[in-house]
Design a protein around this motif. Structure first.
Motif, short mmCIF file in Angstrom:
data_model
loop_
_atom_site.label_atom_id
_atom_site.label_comp_id
_atom_site.label_asym_id
_atom_site.label_seq_id
_atom_site.Cartn_x
_atom_site.Cartn_y
_atom_site.Cartn_z
N ALA A 1 121.44 52.69 29.70
CA ALA A 1 121.21 51.92 30.92
C ALA A 1 122.48 51.89 31.78
O ALA A 1 123.60 51.80 31.27
CB ALA A 1 120.80 50.50 30.58
N CYS A 2 122.30 51.98 33.08
CA CYS A 2 123.42 51.82 34.01
C CYS A 2 123.68 50.33 34.21
O CYS A 2 122.74 49.53 34.31
CB CYS A 2 123.11 52.48 35.35
SG CYS A 2 122.88 54.27 35.25
N VAL B 1 121.96 58.79 39.15
CA VAL B 1 121.82 59.92 40.06
C VAL B 1 121.97 61.20 39.24
O VAL B 1 123.02 61.42 38.60
CB VAL B 1 122.89 59.88 41.17
CG1 VAL B 1 122.75 61.10 42.08
CG2 VAL B 1 122.78 58.59 41.97
N ALA B 2 120.91 62.04 39.23
CA ALA B 2 120.92 63.30 38.49
C ALA B 2 121.28 63.08 37.03
O ALA B 2 122.01 63.86 36.42
CB ALA B 2 121.86 64.30 39.14
N GLY B 3 120.78 62.00 36.44
CA GLY B 3 121.00 61.73 35.03
C GLY B 3 122.35 61.15 34.69
O GLY B 3 122.73 61.08 33.52
N ASP C 1 111.43 59.17 34.19
CA ASP C 1 112.25 60.26 34.71
C ASP C 1 113.71 59.89 34.45
O ASP C 1 114.30 59.06 35.14
CB ASP C 1 112.00 60.44 36.20
CG ASP C 1 112.76 61.62 36.78
OD1 ASP C 1 113.58 62.22 36.05
OD2 ASP C 1 112.56 61.93 37.98
N THR C 2 114.33 60.49 33.40
CA THR C 2 115.69 60.12 33.02
C THR C 2 116.73 60.59 34.03
O THR C 2 117.90 60.24 33.91
CB THR C 2 116.04 60.71 31.64
OG1 THR C 2 115.86 62.13 31.68
CG2 THR C 2 115.15 60.11 30.56
N SER C 3 116.32 61.35 35.04
CA SER C 3 117.28 61.75 36.07
C SER C 3 117.50 60.66 37.10
O SER C 3 118.47 60.68 37.85
CB SER C 3 116.81 63.02 36.77
OG SER C 3 115.61 62.77 37.52
N SER C 4 116.60 59.67 37.13
CA SER C 4 116.73 58.62 38.14
C SER C 4 116.51 57.21 37.60
O SER C 4 116.70 56.23 38.32
CB SER C 4 115.75 58.88 39.28
OG SER C 4 114.41 58.89 38.79
N SER C 5 116.12 57.06 36.33
CA SER C 5 115.84 55.74 35.78
C SER C 5 117.13 55.00 35.44
O SER C 5 117.94 55.48 34.63
CB SER C 5 114.98 55.86 34.52
OG SER C 5 114.86 54.62 33.86
N ASN C 6 117.36 53.82 36.02
CA ASN C 6 118.56 53.03 35.72
C ASN C 6 118.55 52.51 34.28
O ASN C 6 119.61 52.25 33.71
CB ASN C 6 118.68 51.85 36.68
CG ASN C 6 119.11 52.29 38.06
OD1 ASN C 6 119.76 53.33 38.22
ND2 ASN C 6 118.75 51.53 39.08
#
Length: 791
Positions: free
Chosen positions: A371-372, A379-381, A357-362
């Motif tokens: 990557a964050c 948060v929300a992509g 889920d790219t809206s929440s995956s770090n």
């Protein structure tokens, strides 16, 4: 450069072996000619084998047409037979189309730096360089040969990707070549290899930003390495042309019998996969029937579309997860097979084979692979992070609003292109060139200060009092960030926020607590955390990061802003001023631009230069009415000018020579607009310091840098200081000749003017009797000349 070819002894042996095989088998295949030895004579062993081979071929009945194919050249020696495009030269076969020692005909030798191409000696230029007027040039970046030889880009334009553009394209750098600016690919350009001005040695090429020696004759550079394409099986005949397994490279051709790689078998001269080849299923020659296919080396029946045979079974590859789209293509866990493709469930995306889920995956925030980091969460992509002090989140990034020009003092509060952000406030870019009465100084890129011109009081800072018509370095300063000049003194702001001064000190204008003239720098007492400096005739001021202002020196007209006309031993604070973002000084008055855009002034006011509609001396700051959009200041001997946010300029005060730019010579104690100027980005004013120092008091002029990089000046021009090639006073803005790339104008000065160009050089014009133009001469100039040795 070219080198003598190596002796081909290994290839000779291979050819001799090949000749023996030809005789034994009676094959009519052409026999390659032997290489020449270094001494130019044919290898005697090869000649003997060649002669024997010919006899053997004739004995075995080779047809005349086949035998004739062996001989592609003419020679008086009928025993020498060559393969086209080679021809016999003496007893040796030579490629007349490419041999630099026999180019086009035997014995025709190409000169140094040339190669033989299609039988003609030509200048050797490594791609992408081409020969233009006997010189290798890169038509993608050469401003004199842009796209094609002889196509020259106009003034102010550069060559980018073979087209004349206003600036260089991506991957190119603007570099100066033989007096002209061109775009250079520093990865391949031998004139700027790795960086501008790094010229490769004669004969070297630039490869990936490194100068490399050329390859020898017969060699080519493949993936940065010189290889012999005549013998290299990985680059046979040309880069990247690899021979098949089991073959060798001879004379640029792959020869010998190919050996099939792992998983294939040689059948009738072809490498086939006997596990899947229906004509050779399981073994060579075992063909499957018309309705069968070869599966795992066995003939199996043909499945009806859209099914296909997988492991002996008919599988619908449109929906089978283990064979999705093709046999053996298994979908990763969590994915289904739809229409022959592995797909993730709704709301998820396939990233590296996994459904996320790219809206929440770090690890995949917003898109795969994004990557964050730094503790941020997805948060929300979008990666949302908490910025560490002293940074603030602006437009998705942590920035320091104390120094960021795009977010100065707060998110979105951008500084103008001519400003920098210091302590959260947009301030004018530091002056790296400054003028005194009859001297000038400039900061070199290293932080060293260089000065030239009049030096009676040591204002050049080199420890002497001799005039200099060439730049000399100031003693002991290596970290200057800004400079200012006075009537006979000079000031430098250092990187640590302190101020140094040298020169005339009769009015304590050096700020060291004495009246001793100094020929080398001393430190201004108490001046710390300074972000800008300015100088009047016999006083100076410094702007501190907190918005307060310090002044020191002469104070007979209240120019120190301390509320009185008394002189102190060191710097004192201007009363009531805590939000200044810029300061500028005239002969005996000073003005400050506040963070609000308002302007305040103080000091001498004999002709209304304070701008408050009076001629009353002001010992403390007073507000100039009707100005709330100021972005720049320029003060002369007895006049004041303000640059407005619109690009317009308004002036007031003395106007004897038209220095207010309103088309008249009438003095004003209120504002008047400068005529015809709407695109100014910087203004400076120069001044004739005092009536006891010159017979022409108030002989001032003002200059403005326009958005285009050109410069206009107006006012007194008796020494050519307006720069229009005349000595006629100008009542309105007049263009300085020959300047189109100015990045900074120098404030102050008496009878000369200077500006810094985009390449870092400095140009000056006007009075030059004391060497203040810095060009090695002591004569006036009515048009700009370049200062020697700066930067």
């Amino acid at each position: 450069m070219h080198h003598t070819p190596r002796a081909g002894r290994n290839r000779t042996a291979a050819l001799a072996s090949c000749l023996v095989v030809t005789v034994a088998c009676g094959s009519p295949s052409p026999v390659p000619a032997p290489d020449a030895r270094p001494d130019g004579a044919a290898d005697s062993g090869i000649a003997m084998m060649d002669s024997g081979a010919d006899a053997a071929v004739m004995d075995t009945g080779v047809a005349p047409s086949e035998d004739a194919a062996l001989d592609s050249g003419t020679s008086s020696d009928s025993s020498v037979r060559c393969l086209a495009p080679e021809a016999p030269c003496g007893a040796t076969c030579r490629n007349l189309a490419a041999d630099p020692m026999n180019c086009g005909s035997c014995g025709t030798t190409c000169g140094a730096g040339q190669v033989c191409s299609n039988g003609s000696c030509q200048l050797s230029c490594d791609s992408p360089f081409v020969a233009c007027n006997g010189t290798c040039v890169d038509p993608r970046t050469d401003s004199r040969n842009c796209g094609t030889c002889g196509t020259t880009c106009g003034a102010g334009r550069l060559c980018s990707s073979g087209r004349c553009e206003a600036m260089c394209g991506v991957g190119l750098t603007a570099c100066m070549f033989e007096g002209a600016m061109s775009c250079a690919d520093t990865a391949t350009d031998p004139r700027s290899c790795g960086r501008c001005g790094n010229v490769c040695a004669l004969g070297q090429s630039c490869v990936s930003g490194n100068c490399m020696n050329p390859c020898s004759v017969g060699e080519a550079r493949c993936s940065g390495v010189c290889v012999n394409t005549n013998t290299d099986p990985m680059n046979c005949g040309s880069c990247g042309n690899g021979c098949a397994l089991g073959q060798t490279c001879a004379m640029g051709r792959c020869t010998g019998t190919a050996t099939c790689g792992m998983g294939t078998t040689l059948c009738s001269g072809l490498c086939v996969d006997t596990l899947a080849d229906s004509a050779n299923c399981g073994r060579c020659g075992n063909a499957c029937g018309a309705s069968e296919v070869c599966v795992e080396g066995a003939c199996a029946r043909t499945c009806t579309a859209p099914s296909m045979t997988c492991m002996g079974a008919c599988i619908d590859v449109r929906s089978d997860r283990a064979n999705c789209g093709s046999c053996g293509n298994a979908c990763p866990a969590g994915q289904t097979c739809t229409a022959g493709a592995c797909v993730c469930p709704a709301g998820t995306t396939s990233c590296g084979g996994a459904c996320v889920d790219t809206s929440s995956s770090n690890a995949h925030c917003g898109s795969c692979g994004r990557a964050c980091s730094g503790g941020a969460m997805c948060v929300a992509g979008a990666c949302v992070m908490t910025c560490a002090a002293p940074t603030t989140m602006c437009s998705g990034s942590c920035v320091n609003t104390s120094t960021s020009s795009a977010h100065c003092g707060g998110c979105g509060m951008a500084c103008r292109s001519s400003e920098v952000c210091a302590s959260g406030r947009c301030r004018p870019a530091p002056n790296t060139v400054a003028l005194g009465a009859d001297h000038a100084c400039a900061i070199r890129p290293s932080g060293v200060v260089a000065c030239w011109g009049y030096n009676a009081w040591g204002q050049l800072g080199d420890g002497a009092t001799a005039n200099r018509n060439l730049a000399v370095n100031v003693t002991g300063i290596t970290n200057a960030t800004e400079i200012a000049g006075g009537m006979g003194s000079t000031y430098a702001l250092r990187a640590d926020g302190t101020v140094s001064a040298w020169g005339l000190n009769t009015s304590r204008q050096l700020g060291d607590g004495t009246v001793t003239t100094r020929t080398t720098p001393v430190t201004v007492v108490g001046a710390t955390n300074v972000v800008q400096i300015t100088s009047g005739s016999l006083f100076a001021c410094a702007l501190r990061a907190n918005g307060t202002v310090l002044c020191w020196g002469a104070n007979g007209s209240g120019q120190l802003g301390a509320g009185s006309t008394s002189t102190t031993g060191g710097p004192s604070e201007v009363v009531g001023l805590t939000d200044a973002v810029e300061i500028a000084s005239g002969h005996a008055h000073t003005c400050a631009r506040r963070a609000t855009g308002n302007v305040v002034c103080w000091g001498w006011n004999n002709v209304g230069q304070i701008g408050d509609a009076t001629t009353t001396v002001r010992t403390a700051p007073v507000m100039v009415p009707m100005i709330s959009d100021s972005v720049g200041l320029a003060l002369g001997f007895a006049h004041t000018c303000v640059l407005r946010a619109s690009g317009e300029v308004t002036c007031w005060g003395q106007n004897t020579y038209g220095q207010l730019g309103d088309g008249t010579t009438r003095a004003r104690n209120t504002q008047a607009p400068v005529l015809g100027l709407t695109d100014a980005v910087e203004i400076v004013s120069t001044m004739d310091y005092f009536s006891s120092y010159t017979s022409l008091p108030y002989a001032d002029r003002v200059c403005a840098r326009r958005r285009s990089g050109t410069v206009v000046c107006w006012g007194y021009n008796g020494n050519g200081q307006v720069g229009d090639s005349t000595t006629t006073n100008r009542l309105t803005p007049t263009a300085v000749v020959g300047l189109s790339d100015v990045t900074e104008l120098a404030p102050a000065g008496r009878r000369h003017t200077c500006a810094r160009r985009v390449d870092g050089t400095v140009a000056c014009w006007g009075y030059g009797v004391s060497g203040q133009l810095g060009n090695g001469m002591s004569v006036p100039r009515t048009a700009p000349v370049t200062v020697t040795g700066v930067p």
